[in-house]
Design a protein around this motif. Structure first.
Motif, PDB file in Angstrom:
ATOM      1  N   LEU A 145    -122.992 -16.484 -16.176  1.00  0.00           N
ATOM      2  CA  LEU A 145    -123.249 -17.942 -16.657  1.00  0.00           C
ATOM      3  C   LEU A 145    -122.633 -18.458 -16.066  1.00  0.00           C
ATOM      4  CD1 LEU A 145    -122.845 -18.663 -20.643  1.00  0.00           C
ATOM      5  CD2 LEU A 145    -124.843 -18.429 -18.628  1.00  0.00           C
ATOM      6  N   PHE A 146    -121.072 -18.297 -15.154  1.00  0.00           N
ATOM      7  CA  PHE A 146    -119.945 -19.080 -13.941  1.00  0.00           C
ATOM      8  C   PHE A 146    -120.726 -18.498 -12.751  1.00  0.00           C
ATOM      9  CE2 PHE A 146    -116.909 -18.508 -10.833  1.00  0.00           C
ATOM     10  CZ  PHE A 146    -116.330 -19.283 -11.015  1.00  0.00           C
ATOM     11  N   ALA A 147    -121.320 -17.517 -12.842  1.00  0.00           N
ATOM     12  CA  ALA A 147    -121.877 -16.787 -11.759  1.00  0.00           C
ATOM     13  C   ALA A 147    -123.133 -18.260 -10.966  1.00  0.00           C
ATOM     14  CB  ALA A 147    -121.898 -15.417 -11.686  1.00  0.00           C
ATOM     15  N   ALA A 148    -124.118 -18.265 -12.388  1.00  0.00           N
ATOM     16  CA  ALA A 148    -125.067 -18.938 -11.687  1.00  0.00           C
ATOM     17  C   ALA A 148    -124.520 -20.366 -12.232  1.00  0.00           C
ATOM     18  CB  ALA A 148    -126.043 -18.346 -13.450  1.00  0.00           C
ATOM     19  N   GLN A 149    -123.411 -20.988 -12.501  1.00  0.00           N
ATOM     20  CA  GLN A 149    -123.268 -22.320 -12.090  1.00  0.00           C
ATOM     21  C   GLN A 149    -122.561 -22.091 -10.865  1.00  0.00           C
ATOM     22  OE1 GLN A 149    -119.941 -23.266 -14.322  1.00  0.00           O
ATOM     23  NE2 GLN A 149    -120.695 -25.499 -14.066  1.00  0.00           N
ATOM     24  N   TYR A 150    -122.601 -21.369 -10.324  1.00  0.00           N
ATOM     25  CA  TYR A 150    -121.515 -21.547  -9.051  1.00  0.00           C
ATOM     26  C   TYR A 150    -122.309 -20.828  -8.608  1.00  0.00           C
ATOM     27  CZ  TYR A 150    -117.816 -20.037  -5.169  1.00  0.00           C
ATOM     28  OH  TYR A 150    -117.358 -20.459  -4.007  1.00  0.00           O
ATOM     29  N   ALA A 151    -123.796 -20.631  -8.213  1.00  0.00           N
ATOM     30  CA  ALA A 151    -124.842 -20.414  -7.635  1.00  0.00           C
ATOM     31  C   ALA A 151    -125.905 -21.811  -7.270  1.00  0.00           C
ATOM     32  CB  ALA A 151    -125.443 -18.841  -7.134  1.00  0.00           C
ATOM     33  N   GLY A 152    -126.057 -22.228  -8.562  1.00  0.00           N
ATOM     34  CA  GLY A 152    -126.727 -23.517  -8.480  1.00  0.00           C
ATOM     35  C   GLY A 152    -127.538 -23.318  -9.879  1.00  0.00           C
TER      36      GLY A 152
END
Length: 428
Positions: A168-175
């Motif tokens: 979830l963090f990586a997805a949010q960071y990648a937009g």
């Protein structure tokens, strides 16, 4: 590992075979799941999620609260590592931006090509025994760079219905804003047909096991493009006496721990290397947390001794590895002879895991010999390239007669007439 000493070329076809799971008709299973999802949408996805992932879900979409809470559930060190990796991935993929091609092929005949981003892409992120949050970066960052309008992420939930916070963090960071709790065949089916919650997409990206691979191939038959048939992970190490046995084994195990259906191959130049590698393998595998998985993968894996360089190169090209680690003194010879590989890692200090995480290259790569005809994911994969042409009166007079002769020879009179009426008009 299975050991083979100087095998005859007639034996290579067996040596390059990948392991296959013993299972019921895989395609029949995929077709059944797809039909259910096409008919029942969300409810079918939930039923299969309960069956395969043991998770009872009320809704398929992750909530804003779940996404926002993710950052607090992982360490600052991991967040920093994700940001470093994301930056390197972005730098490498931005450098791949395609450009327009424009040329006048004949006087008055102007042709050009322009890249246009695919509008809707789906990215599949494996969960299961290893939540691959790094794959989020590998697939979402190029999609953002390319300018894809909609990115839909599917990943299997844990049995409690949660999604790994690093994903979830990586997805949010990648937009990525659309994140759904769906894995395996049902996720690919949902991305293919669309459900009440999960949008259909134009192209599906992402690695997975044999079930996911078979589902992606079925999606392609139904008109949804896929990146490649990316199945169970594999790696080949080419090592001569200059290679460090502990490094070689660490790379073999880095792929063997992915799953029981993974395969690793070690090609050596001398029989003397085999005992050292086997000894190091026993030492390193004994302390792995995923020892049982790695041991099963290693049982399907091979050490192959081939004495001369050219035969080594030929075998590697026959195998067409997803990951290819090259640790030899005369590396130029091997690189110049290379024809088939997904991604190449050169030298004792270039572990395969660098490409998996943070060097910047993409880790979504062709497996099962598909490196003979497929590239790994790159920025081009997120574009269509549209051709344009504009022909002036002079241009149609220059190439028109050739078109007429060719159309007539193919017995396509209407094709010829489309040119003839224009030439007659111009000749009046």
């Amino acid at each position: 590992m299975i050991v083979s000493i100087n095998p005859e070329r007639s034996e290579w076809s067996d040596l390059v075979k990948r392991p296959e799971l013993e299972q019921q008709d895989l395609q029949s299973l995929v077709n059944g799941v797809f039909e259910d999802i096409k008919k029942a949408g969300d409810s079918a996805v939930k039923e299969y999620t309960a069956k395969f992932d043991k998770a009872q879900l009320e809704g398929l979409a992750t909530t804003r609260e779940e996404v926002e809470a993710a950052a607090g559930l992982i360490s600052n060190e991991l967040k920093d590592a994700i940001e470093l990796a994301a930056n390197n991935i972005e730098v490498f993929h931005k450098a791949q931006m395609p450009s327009n091609v424009e040329i006048e092929t004949a006087s008055g005949v102007k042709c050009w090509q322009e890249p246009r981003p695919i509008q809707k892409v789906g990215i599949y992120i494996p969960g299961g025994t290893a939540p691959l949050f790094s794959t989020v970066l590998m697939l979402a960052i190029p999609a953002k760079i390319a300018g894809c309008e909609e990115i839909v992420l599917c990943t299997p939930p844990s049995s409690d219905g949660s999604v790994n916070p690093a994903i979830l963090f990586a997805a949010q960071y990648a937009g990525v804003k659309k994140i759904f709790k769906a894995g395996g065949i049902q996720a690919i089916g949902a991305l293919t047909f669309g459900t009440e919650s999960i949008p259909s997409v134009d192209k599906i990206f992402g690695p997975g096991n044999q079930y996911v691979t078979a589902a992606k191939q079925r999606a392609a038959q139904l008109g949804v493009a896929i990146d490649m048939p990316a199945g169970p992970s594999e790696l080949l190490v080419m090592a001569d006496q200059s290679a460090k046995a502990e490094f070689v084994v660490s790379d073999l195990l880095s792929q063997a721990e992915h799953g029981v259906d993974s395969q690793v191959i070690c090609v050596v130049k001398s029989e003397d290397q085999i005992a050292e590698i086997q000894k190091e393998l026993e030492k390193q595998i004994s302390v792995l947390p995923r020892k049982e998985i790695a041991e099963k993968a290693i049982s399907n894996s091979k050490i192959i001794c081939i004495g001369d360089d050219q035969s080594c190169v030929d075998f590697i090209n026959d195998y067409a590895p997803e990951h290819y680690i090259l640790c030899v003194e005369n590396e130029d010879f091997y690189l110049n002879g290379l024809k088939n590989a997904g991604s190449v890692f050169i030298g004792n200090y270039t572990p395969e895991s660098a490409g998996d995480y943070a060097s910047g290259t993409n880790h979504t790569l062709p497996t099962n010999g598909y490196a003979r005809s497929y590239s790994g994911v790159n920025l081009d994969a997120y574009f269509k390239k549209i051709t344009f042409q504009k022909i002036s009166a002079e241009g149609i007079q220059n190439i028109g007669p050739a078109i007429e002769h060719m159309a007539e020879a193919e017995l396509l009179q209407a094709h010829k007439n489309a040119v003839t009426v224009r030439l007659d008009y111009l000749n009046k």
